[in-house]
Design an enzyme around this catalytic site. Structure first.
Site, PDB file in Angstrom:
ATOM      1  N   ILE A  41       0.959  -1.127  -0.096  1.00  0.00           N
ATOM      2  CA  ILE A  41       0.049  -0.008   0.030  1.00  0.00           C
ATOM      3  C   ILE A  41       0.991   1.353  -0.082  1.00  0.00           C
ATOM      4  O   ILE A  41       1.689   1.448   1.014  1.00  0.00           O
ATOM      5  CB  ILE A  41      -1.006   0.029   1.228  1.00  0.00           C
ATOM      6  CG1 ILE A  41      -1.781  -1.222   1.354  1.00  0.00           C
ATOM      7  CG2 ILE A  41      -1.942   1.199   1.253  1.00  0.00           C
ATOM      8  CD1 ILE A  41      -2.666  -1.342   2.391  1.00  0.00           C
ATOM      9  N   ASP A  42       0.940   1.787  -1.086  1.00  0.00           N
ATOM     10  CA  ASP A  42       1.408   3.345  -1.184  1.00  0.00           C
ATOM     11  C   ASP A  42       0.487   4.293  -0.716  1.00  0.00           C
ATOM     12  O   ASP A  42      -0.190   4.675  -1.488  1.00  0.00           O
ATOM     13  CB  ASP A  42       1.883   3.527  -2.557  1.00  0.00           C
ATOM     14  CG  ASP A  42       2.351   4.816  -2.987  1.00  0.00           C
ATOM     15  OD1 ASP A  42       2.869   5.638  -2.212  1.00  0.00           O
ATOM     16  OD2 ASP A  42       2.687   5.152  -4.119  1.00  0.00           O
ATOM     17  N   GLY A 100       0.109   7.826  -0.360  1.00  0.00           N
ATOM     18  CA  GLY A 100       0.415   9.174  -0.559  1.00  0.00           C
ATOM     19  C   GLY A 100      -0.339  10.161   0.141  1.00  0.00           C
ATOM     20  O   GLY A 100      -1.017   9.821   0.765  1.00  0.00           O
ATOM     21  N   SER A 101       0.216  11.352  -0.413  1.00  0.00           N
ATOM     22  CA  SER A 101      -0.548  12.505   0.369  1.00  0.00           C
ATOM     23  C   SER A 101      -1.948  12.862  -0.116  1.00  0.00           C
ATOM     24  O   SER A 101      -2.836  13.194   0.613  1.00  0.00           O
ATOM     25  CB  SER A 101       0.233  13.784   0.273  1.00  0.00           C
ATOM     26  OG  SER A 101       0.543  14.122  -1.225  1.00  0.00           O
ATOM     27  N   GLY A 110      -3.918  10.098  -1.775  1.00  0.00           N
ATOM     28  CA  GLY A 110      -4.342   8.949  -1.630  1.00  0.00           C
ATOM     29  C   GLY A 110      -3.637   7.763  -1.561  1.00  0.00           C
ATOM     30  O   GLY A 110      -2.441   8.131  -1.430  1.00  0.00           O
ATOM     31  N   ARG A 153      -2.658   3.583  -2.660  1.00  0.00           N
ATOM     32  CA  ARG A 153      -2.780   2.827  -3.816  1.00  0.00           C
ATOM     33  C   ARG A 153      -2.315   1.151  -3.012  1.00  0.00           C
ATOM     34  O   ARG A 153      -1.291   1.078  -2.602  1.00  0.00           O
ATOM     35  CB  ARG A 153      -2.012   3.059  -5.000  1.00  0.00           C
ATOM     36  CG  ARG A 153      -2.353   4.258  -5.832  1.00  0.00           C
ATOM     37  CD  ARG A 153      -1.558   5.180  -6.352  1.00  0.00           C
ATOM     38  NE  ARG A 153      -0.394   5.980  -5.452  1.00  0.00           N
ATOM     39  CZ  ARG A 153      -0.898   6.805  -4.850  1.00  0.00           C
ATOM     40  NH1 ARG A 153      -2.292   7.492  -4.870  1.00  0.00           N
ATOM     41  NH2 ARG A 153      -0.090   7.421  -4.136  1.00  0.00           N
ATOM     42  N   GLU A 188      11.688   7.275  -0.713  1.00  0.00           N
ATOM     43  CA  GLU A 188      10.566   7.561  -1.568  1.00  0.00           C
ATOM     44  C   GLU A 188      11.205   7.833  -2.991  1.00  0.00           C
ATOM     45  O   GLU A 188      10.625   7.256  -4.167  1.00  0.00           O
ATOM     46  CB  GLU A 188       9.728   8.894  -1.032  1.00  0.00           C
ATOM     47  CG  GLU A 188       8.528   9.196  -2.078  1.00  0.00           C
ATOM     48  CD  GLU A 188       7.710  10.294  -1.488  1.00  0.00           C
ATOM     49  OE1 GLU A 188       6.616  10.652  -2.551  1.00  0.00           O
ATOM     50  OE2 GLU A 188       7.874  10.806  -0.497  1.00  0.00           O
TER      51      GLU A 188
END
Length: 191
Positions: free
Chosen positions: A56-57, A59-60, A62, A64, A187
């Site tokens: 699970i990425d 991010g700011s 959302g 993914r 990152e």
């Protein structure tokens, strides 16, 4: 002087080799021979399927879910060749907002991952008995790095508890480091 090591390799399985490092190929060959002589069961056939890992990425804007698959890793030579995971857009799902937006409600941040977990379960339904062997990771990025320490820790604690609970996540989550906020340098390495 220099030391010389003599290694005597014979075809007989009962003759011990003189150096323990040389036993590994023989042990692997015997193991493969035993596997092929056994009658295949549904469980052994499932174990032959390609292994999976989930990422699970977070991010700011959302999160993914990425599903990665490796080819079966049964190697005849040592060291084994490098095997790289395969992923496609078909194995990726995105949801918004990002987990950092739940800084006032850390429990909701964890619960917001439910659609991603459900997506992974749907995609991997054909290997359901093995879900508990597929590791799941969460790597949070810039949005979480920008939060103050207290809300960041609260969100990550909730997410770790959520991923470790077999009722909410059937995948393998055994180490708190599997869900963490990564540095900007880390990152950049993934991009």
């Amino acid at each position: 002087g220099t030391a010389c090591m003599t290694i005597r390799v014979t075809k007989s399985h009962s003759s011990p080799l003189q150096h323990p490092c040389c036993r590994l190929p023989m042990i692997m060959a015997r193991s493969r021979q035993q596997e092929t002589s056994a009658v295949p069961t549904k469980k052994s056939m499932m174990a032959k399927k390609n292994p999976w890992a989930l990422l699970i990425d977070a991010g700011s804007t959302g999160s993914r879910m990425h599903l990665y698959e490796w080819s079966e890793r049964d190697f005849a030579e040592l060291p084994p060749p490098i095997s790289l995971p395969v992923s496609t857009e078909h194995w990726t799902k995105r949801m918004t907002p990002g987990i950092a937006s739940y800084h006032d409600n850390p429990e909701q941040a964890a619960q917001s991952l439910a659609p991603l977990i459900e997506y992974a379960k749907q995609q991997l339904i054909h290997v359901e008995p093995l879900w508990g062997t597929f590791p799941i990771f969460l790597k949070a990025t810039a949005g979480m790095r920008e939060l103050d320490l207290a809300p960041r820790l609260a969100i990550m604690t909730g997410i770790r508890e959520y991923l470790a609970d077999n009722r909410t996540c059937p995948f393998k989550f055994t180490n708190t480091e599997q869900a963490r906020v990564i540095s900007g340098e880390e990152e950049a390495a993934f991009e």
